[in-house]
Enzyme design. Structure first.
Site, mmCIF file in Angstrom:
data_model
loop_
_atom_site.group_PDB
_atom_site.id
_atom_site.type_symbol
_atom_site.label_atom_id
_atom_site.label_comp_id
_atom_site.label_asym_id
_atom_site.label_seq_id
_atom_site.Cartn_x
_atom_site.Cartn_y
_atom_site.Cartn_z
ATOM 1 N N HIS A 16 0.818 -1.213 0.000
ATOM 2 C CA HIS A 16 0.000 0.000 0.000
ATOM 3 C C HIS A 16 0.851 1.263 0.000
ATOM 4 O O HIS A 16 0.589 2.192 -0.739
ATOM 5 C CB HIS A 16 -0.922 -0.006 1.223
ATOM 6 C CG HIS A 16 -1.719 1.251 1.394
ATOM 7 N ND1 HIS A 16 -2.549 1.745 0.423
ATOM 8 C CD2 HIS A 16 -1.767 2.134 2.415
ATOM 9 C CE1 HIS A 16 -3.123 2.859 0.844
ATOM 10 N NE2 HIS A 16 -2.645 3.136 2.041
ATOM 11 N N ARG A 17 1.884 1.311 0.811
ATOM 12 C CA ARG A 17 2.703 2.517 0.925
ATOM 13 C C ARG A 17 3.623 2.652 -0.279
ATOM 14 O O ARG A 17 4.018 1.669 -0.886
ATOM 15 C CB ARG A 17 3.526 2.476 2.204
ATOM 16 C CG ARG A 17 2.719 2.322 3.480
ATOM 17 C CD ARG A 17 1.725 3.452 3.667
ATOM 18 N NE ARG A 17 0.948 3.271 4.882
ATOM 19 C CZ ARG A 17 -0.161 3.916 5.143
ATOM 20 N NH1 ARG A 17 -0.644 4.778 4.274
ATOM 21 N NH2 ARG A 17 -0.827 3.711 6.257
#
Length: 212
Positions: free
Chosen positions: A210-211
């Site tokens: 996600h990051r």
């Protein structure tokens, strides 16, 4: 009936507020006097980002949609604060309940506190130590002006205590994301790739990124 605002703006928020709303409704059915107003900021606004999550999670339609739409982080923050402030000036609530670490979380917390409306933060105290993450700034700002801290871990409790938050303002309640997962377990089904890739239980790993 005391009115609290439940703020939701992005997909993670929707999964976090679903069990909170169910708990309030359950309390109301047994005579509880707590009322809520669901405020959707419109930070995530298309069908896949918003409405479909409400339907799947059984969340009622928002009472208010601020419809802030897209923009830079500063533009979204400003629009959320202006429109939420206008709502509070017209019809104030007794408490602003924010969840997680998105722009809507920080912006609504600031707008509420500016009008002397207390703030409760669900998933408070989480820290990465990485100031390059917008979410980290959102967390730190929100927690610096929060009245009631609802935490998911003892690690979060420790972070808050180190920053000077007293024990009587910290409530270790667990993770509402896990509440949603458990509530939806009966609806889970294997994706098509399970068969096409020949996957078997405990013989594969799922990794989500996600990051940046």
């Amino acid at each position: 009936m005391p009115l609290i605002d439940i703020i939701a703006g992005a997909r993670p928020n929707f999964m976090k507020i679903a069990p909170i709303i169910r708990a309030i409704k359950k309390s109301q059915s047994s005579g509880g006097k707590l009322g809520y107003r669901l405020v959707h900021t419109g930070q995530h606004y298309d069908e896949r980002m918003s409405a479909s999550f409400f339907k799947q999670l059984g969340i009622p339609d928002p009472d208010i949609n601020l419809e802030v739409g897209s923009g830079t982080q500063a533009e979204q923050t400003a629009k959320i604060m202006m429109r939420y402030e206008a709502l509070l000036l017209e019809k104030p609530s007794k408490l602003c309940l924010v969840v997680g670490d998105v722009t809507s979380t920080m912006a609504c917390a600031i707008a509420a506190q500016k009008l002397c409306i207390p703030v409760a933060h669900v998933e408070a105290g989480i820290r990465s130590g990485d100031w390059s993450m917008p979410e980290e700034i959102n967390r730190m700002v929100t927690d610096s002006i929060t009245n009631y801290f609802f935490t998911t871990s003892h690690y979060a409790n420790k972070n808050l205590k180190v920053s000077g938050v007293s024990d009587d303002r910290i409530f270790f309640v667990g993770n509402t994301m896990i509440d949603t997962l458990l509530h939806e377990m009966d609806r889970l089904s294997a994706p098509d790739c399970f068969e096409s890739l020949g996957l078997t239980e405990e013989q594969y790993i799922v990794l989500t990124l996600h990051r940046p």
